[in-house]
Design a protein around this motif. Structure first.
Motif, PDB file in Angstrom:
ATOM      1  N   LEU A 331       0.824  -1.204   0.000  1.00  0.00           N
ATOM      2  CA  LEU A 331       0.000   0.000   0.000  1.00  0.00           C
ATOM      3  C   LEU A 331       0.862   1.260   0.000  1.00  0.00           C
ATOM      4  N   ALA A 332       1.952   1.225   0.735  1.00  0.00           N
ATOM      5  CA  ALA A 332       2.839   2.388   0.772  1.00  0.00           C
ATOM      6  C   ALA A 332       3.458   2.639  -0.602  1.00  0.00           C
ATOM      7  N   ALA A 333       3.825   1.569  -1.289  1.00  0.00           N
ATOM      8  CA  ALA A 333       4.408   1.715  -2.625  1.00  0.00           C
ATOM      9  C   ALA A 333       3.388   2.287  -3.601  1.00  0.00           C
ATOM     10  N   ALA A 334       2.129   1.836  -3.495  1.00  0.00           N
ATOM     11  CA  ALA A 334       1.081   2.353  -4.373  1.00  0.00           C
ATOM     12  C   ALA A 334       0.803   3.822  -4.085  1.00  0.00           C
ATOM     13  N   GLU A 335       0.747   4.169  -2.823  1.00  0.00           N
ATOM     14  CA  GLU A 335       0.501   5.574  -2.465  1.00  0.00           C
ATOM     15  C   GLU A 335       1.632   6.477  -2.952  1.00  0.00           C
ATOM     16  N   LYS A 336       2.846   5.967  -2.930  1.00  0.00           N
ATOM     17  CA  LYS A 336       3.981   6.722  -3.446  1.00  0.00           C
ATOM     18  C   LYS A 336       3.839   6.940  -4.953  1.00  0.00           C
ATOM     19  N   LEU A 337       3.362   5.910  -5.670  1.00  0.00           N
ATOM     20  CA  LEU A 337       3.130   6.041  -7.102  1.00  0.00           C
ATOM     21  C   LEU A 337       2.016   7.045  -7.405  1.00  0.00           C
ATOM     22  N   VAL A 338       1.002   7.077  -6.560  1.00  0.00           N
ATOM     23  CA  VAL A 338      -0.057   8.069  -6.743  1.00  0.00           C
ATOM     24  C   VAL A 338       0.535   9.472  -6.655  1.00  0.00           C
ATOM     25  N   GLU A 339       1.360   9.693  -5.645  1.00  0.00           N
ATOM     26  CA  GLU A 339       1.953  11.016  -5.441  1.00  0.00           C
ATOM     27  C   GLU A 339       2.887  11.391  -6.589  1.00  0.00           C
ATOM     28  N   GLU A 340       3.677  10.415  -7.037  1.00  0.00           N
ATOM     29  CA  GLU A 340       4.703  10.709  -8.032  1.00  0.00           C
ATOM     30  C   GLU A 340       4.188  10.672  -9.465  1.00  0.00           C
ATOM     31  N   LYS A 341       3.079   9.947  -9.704  1.00  0.00           N
ATOM     32  CA  LYS A 341       2.640   9.758 -11.086  1.00  0.00           C
ATOM     33  C   LYS A 341       1.151   9.962 -11.276  1.00  0.00           C
TER      34      LYS A 341
END
Length: 352
Positions: A331-341
């Motif tokens: 979930l943390a990796a997905a949330e990071k992708l939301v922020e970055e992309k």
């Protein structure tokens, strides 16, 4: 080298190929199965037709070898399979392809997540499978926001109506796969994603891979009383009308295949949000909107949760699998992708 592959033809019989080659050509071919074939001479003709074929021959080329060998025999009756099925299983054998049954799957029914996180998980989990850090996964989405998930190559301004987006407080999210836009409110769709090693679709055409990966879905829907079938390239339909559609994204090593089926869509709201809906429906009129994407709620008469439970049960009965969950790291990796992309203007408006 020796190769083996089996195909259960949709609505038909089992076809098995045992192929030997010398690195350049097929040296022996043994096609078997529980199909029916007349006349008897056709059986030997099919096997002989494959011997000598180049190991790099395409499915179309293998089918032509078989068809040409059968032609002098006069009428040939194949029941439960076709020469195309033989060509597919032979090609898949030569490529040492894997079947869905050859892997242990993890089945995840997600907790409720924001739609951008669901979309980001598709990229993250696809890359994890490609890297070999995770095995194949089937993931059912849950969400309670209002969003439009649109294709990687769609034009934002041509597909989405800004007035409708603002009026209904819609979150627009561009996904990594191609295809069309999906109007998604909490509970109005059934959406799942499959993340799989690329050898599962080896030897299948792009079109054939869609139906192959969704065969279990058709069986699940039929158990709910829905006579469903595939319409190439990527639509699932039924006696009551279109149910939904699929899309894919392929990267080296892995394939993302995801499908959305309508459960109880507000067609009027959908038409206010999507421009493309108006164009596609113009020939039939706006009054036909509710019939074009036919909701599973009306066709099954059961709750959305039961539809999902049935599909999960169908999948797990067919393929080696166990129930799993997303980790905090996922979930943390997905949330990071939301922020970055996925929440950025650069990605959202990449095609203006």
């Amino acid at each position: 080298m020796k190769h083996h592959f089996e195909v259960k033809v949709a609505g038909g019989k089992l076809v098995v190929a045992d192929i030997d080659d010398d690195g350049a050509h097929i040296t022996d071919a043994r096609i078997s199965g529980d199909f029916f074939l007349e006349p008897e001479e056709a059986f030997d003709a099919i096997n002989s037709a494959l011997i000598g074929a180049p190991v790099g021959a395409s499915t179309d080329e293998l089918q032509k070898f078989i068809d040409d060998a059968l032609a002098p025999l006069g009428p040939v009756y194949l029941h439960g399979f076709s020469t195309r099925d033989v060509a597919v299983v032979a090609r898949r054998a030569l490529l040492d392809a894997k079947d869905l049954t050859d892997y242990d799957w993890t089945v995840i029914h997600c907790p409720v997540l924001p739609t951008p996180v669901n979309v980001a998980l598709d990229q993250y989990l696809l890359e994890e499978v490609a890297a070999g850090r995770k095995g194949p996964i089937l993931r059912f989405w849950e969400w309670d926001d209002k969003a439009v998930v649109f294709g990687s190559y769609q034009s934002f301004q041509n597909e989405l109506d800004p007035e409708g987006i603002k009026k209904h407080d819609i979150v627009p999210v561009r996904r990594i796969s191609g295809g069309g836009a999906m109007f998604m409110e909490g509970g109005n769709c059934v959406t799942y994603s499959m993340y799989l090693p690329e050898d599962i679709v080896a030897g299948l055409s792009y079109v054939d891979s869609y139906q192959y990966l969704d065969t279990w879905v058709l069986a699940g829907l039929q158990s709910l009383g829905v006579n469903a079938w595939y319409v190439p390239i990527n639509d699932i339909t039924s006696d009551g009308g279109k149910i939904g559609g699929a899309a894919q994204k392929r990267i080296p090593g892995a394939v993302l295949h995801h499908t959305t089926m309508s459960y109880d869509i507000n067609a009027d709201k959908m038409l206010e949000v999507l421009r493309v809906g108006k164009v596609k429906l113009s020939s039939k009129g706006v009054q036909s909107a509710a019939k074009r994407v036919d909701p599973l709620r009306r066709q099954t008469g059961v709750e959305r949760s039961e539809v999902i439970d049935t599909l999960i049960s169908t999948f797990m009965a067919r393929y080696p699998s166990q129930v799993g969950s997303l980790s905090d790291e996922d979930l943390a990796a997905a949330e990071k992708l939301v922020e970055e992309k996925f929440s950025t203007d650069e990605w959202t408006y990449r095609v203006p």
